[in-house]
Scaffold this active site. Structure first.
Site, PDB file in Angstrom:
ATOM      1  CG  ASP A  10     -39.017   5.396  -5.456  1.00 37.35           C
ATOM      2  OD1 ASP A  10     -39.269   6.523  -5.921  1.00 37.35           O
ATOM      3  OD2 ASP A  10     -39.912   4.644  -5.021  1.00 37.35           O
ATOM      4  CB  SER A  11     -39.803   8.630  -2.464  1.00 31.51           C
ATOM      5  OG  SER A  11     -40.765   8.007  -3.285  1.00 31.51           O
ATOM      6  CE1 TYR A  42     -38.222  11.043  -0.116  1.00 30.40           C
ATOM      7  CE2 TYR A  42     -37.094  11.490  -2.185  1.00 30.40           C
ATOM      8  CZ  TYR A  42     -37.077  11.005  -0.892  1.00 30.40           C
ATOM      9  OH  TYR A  42     -35.901  10.486  -0.389  1.00 30.40           O
ATOM     10  N   GLY A  43     -43.883  13.060  -3.072  1.00 25.40           N
ATOM     11  CA  GLY A  43     -44.683  13.690  -4.130  1.00 25.40           C
ATOM     12  C   GLY A  43     -45.541  14.858  -3.707  1.00 25.40           C
ATOM     13  CB  CYS A  73     -38.016   8.668  -7.583  1.00 23.08           C
ATOM     14  SG  CYS A  73     -39.203   9.717  -6.717  1.00 23.08           S
ATOM     15  CB  THR A  75     -41.341  12.885  -6.970  1.00 27.46           C
ATOM     16  OG1 THR A  75     -42.637  12.275  -7.102  1.00 27.46           O
ATOM     17  CG2 THR A  75     -41.450  14.165  -6.193  1.00 27.46           C
ATOM     18  CD  GLU A 152     -45.286   3.077  -0.561  1.00 28.80           C
ATOM     19  OE1 GLU A 152     -45.084   3.084   0.645  1.00 28.80           O
ATOM     20  OE2 GLU A 152     -44.367   3.169  -1.415  1.00 28.80           O
ATOM     21  CB  CYS A 186     -45.712   8.074 -10.118  1.00 27.94           C
ATOM     22  SG  CYS A 186     -45.476   7.441  -8.452  1.00 27.94           S
ATOM     23  CB  THR A 187     -41.256   4.368 -10.130  1.00 25.04           C
ATOM     24  OG1 THR A 187     -41.043   5.052  -8.892  1.00 25.04           O
ATOM     25  CG2 THR A 187     -40.377   4.974 -11.208  1.00 25.04           C
ATOM     26  CG  HIS A 188     -45.428   4.043  -5.834  1.00 30.76           C
ATOM     27  ND1 HIS A 188     -44.293   4.803  -5.733  1.00 30.76           N
ATOM     28  CD2 HIS A 188     -45.612   3.464  -4.620  1.00 30.76           C
ATOM     29  CE1 HIS A 188     -43.821   4.712  -4.493  1.00 30.76           C
ATOM     30  NE2 HIS A 188     -44.599   3.899  -3.802  1.00 30.76           N
TER      31      HIS A 188
HETATM   32  N1  DGL Z   1     -42.109   6.772  -6.635  1.00 32.93           N
HETATM   33  C1  DGL Z   1     -42.437   8.183  -6.552  1.00 32.93           C
HETATM   34  C2  DGL Z   1     -42.436   8.764  -7.955  1.00 32.93           C
HETATM   35  O1  DGL Z   1     -42.072   8.060  -8.892  1.00 32.93           O
HETATM   36  C3  DGL Z   1     -43.779   8.457  -5.936  1.00 32.93           C
HETATM   37  C4  DGL Z   1     -43.897   8.304  -4.460  1.00 32.93           C
HETATM   38  C5  DGL Z   1     -43.733   9.567  -3.706  1.00 32.93           C
HETATM   39  O2  DGL Z   1     -44.621  10.443  -3.721  1.00 32.93           O
HETATM   40  O3  DGL Z   1     -42.718   9.667  -3.072  1.00 32.93           O
HETATM   41  O4  DGL Z   1     -42.788   9.902  -8.143  1.00 32.93           O
END
Ligand code: DGL
Length: 270
Positions: A10-11, A42-43, A73, A75, A152, A186-188
């Site tokens: 993941d990012s 990354y998003g 991830c 993204t 985060e 998004c996995t967050h």
């Molecule tokens: N975990 C990333 C996703 O699932 C989001 C975090 C990011 O923007 O890098 O898209």
């Protein structure tokens, strides 16, 4: 039977929500996680940068003897899955297709919402995957760029006035659109499940992309006879920023302690 490891990346930390589910479903597997904590998020980036980062992430993971890669991830899955699959000779799982399948199965009124990063929404990947399954399903998509930094920074608990305010504003259009299923693209976002569920109400099904991707990976490996059997799974964690902060930051995503060594990697070398 196949004792090789599964690589997960993941990012940053969000992909740990998928790893947590993989650990639960496949306790005998060796899992290698890479979180690009030095370059997250990354998003908000363009497709070229996301693709370059994703290629480096996979190149690092492939220094291990892997049987599969899980892109934990949204993204990267939305922007780089096709390229990564074409360039790698091993099964690669993303979160978009399993989430689309789960959303189409869950919706009763044919009205699905998607919340994700700006790059995921811009890609149109979730809409395309849902339309391929059922063109009659309407999809409303919105980027929620403040969610990742809030999560985060530990601001994800119900009752936290900051996250509640932001979530109400982001989710109002979804409520107006009358969606009955909401993809947490998004996995967050699974960390915001209670906050989001509290606002959307019990009539709206929330799809956890990391969990559905983990379930699909487990089904695929079981179906091909590729699971490791008769061993206790081991975990290794790699990050591109400080390894010493990782254990404390990762615990809420994992729902418990980090259960393996954590090392720092210079991802620009890959
Ligand atoms: N975990 C990333 C996703 O699932 C989001 C975090 C990011 O923007 O890098 O898209």
């Amino acid at each position: 039977m196949d004792k090789r490891a599964i690589g997960v990346f993941d990012s940053g930390l969000g992909g740990l929500t998928a790893l947590r589910e993989l650990r639960r479903l496949l306790p005998g597997e060796e899992l290698v996680y890479f979180g690009d904590t030095g370059r997250v998020p990354y998003g908000g980036r363009g497709k070229d940068t996301i693709l370059r980062y994703a290629r480096q992430d996979v190149a690092f993971l492939r220094t291990f003897d892997l049987k599969a890669v899980v892109i934990a991830c949204g993204t990267v899955s939305a922007n780089a899955l096709t390229e990564l699959r074409a360039e790698n000779d091993l099964p690669i799982f993303g979160v978009v297709e399993p989430a689309a399948r789960a959303a189409v199965a869950a919706t009763r009124k044919g009205k699905v919402g998607l919340i994700a990063t700006a790059a995921s929404v811009r890609s149109g990947a979730y809409e395309k995957a849902i339309a391929a399954l059922d063109p009659g399903v309407e999809v409303r998509s919105d980027a929620c760029p403040l969610f990742v930094p809030l999560v985060e920074n530990g601001r994800h608990r119900p009752g936290d006035p900051v996250v509640e305010l932001v979530a109400r504003e982001y989710l109002a259009p979804m409520q107006e659109a009358g969606v009955d299923t909401l993809v947490l693209g998004c996995t967050h976002y699974p960390l915001l499940r209670e906050v989001i569920g509290g606002i959307m109400g019990p009539g709206v099904t929330l799809i956890d992309t990391g969990a559905v991707c983990a379930a699909e990976t487990a089904r695929f490996l079981a179906g091909k006879g590729l699971l490791a059997e008769g061993q206790a799974g081991s975990r290794r964690y790699f990050v591109s920023d400080s390894a010493s902060d990782f254990a404390a930051l990762a615990a809420p995503f994992l729902g418990g302690e980090v259960d393996g060594p954590v090392e720092r990697v210079d991802i620009e070398k890959y």
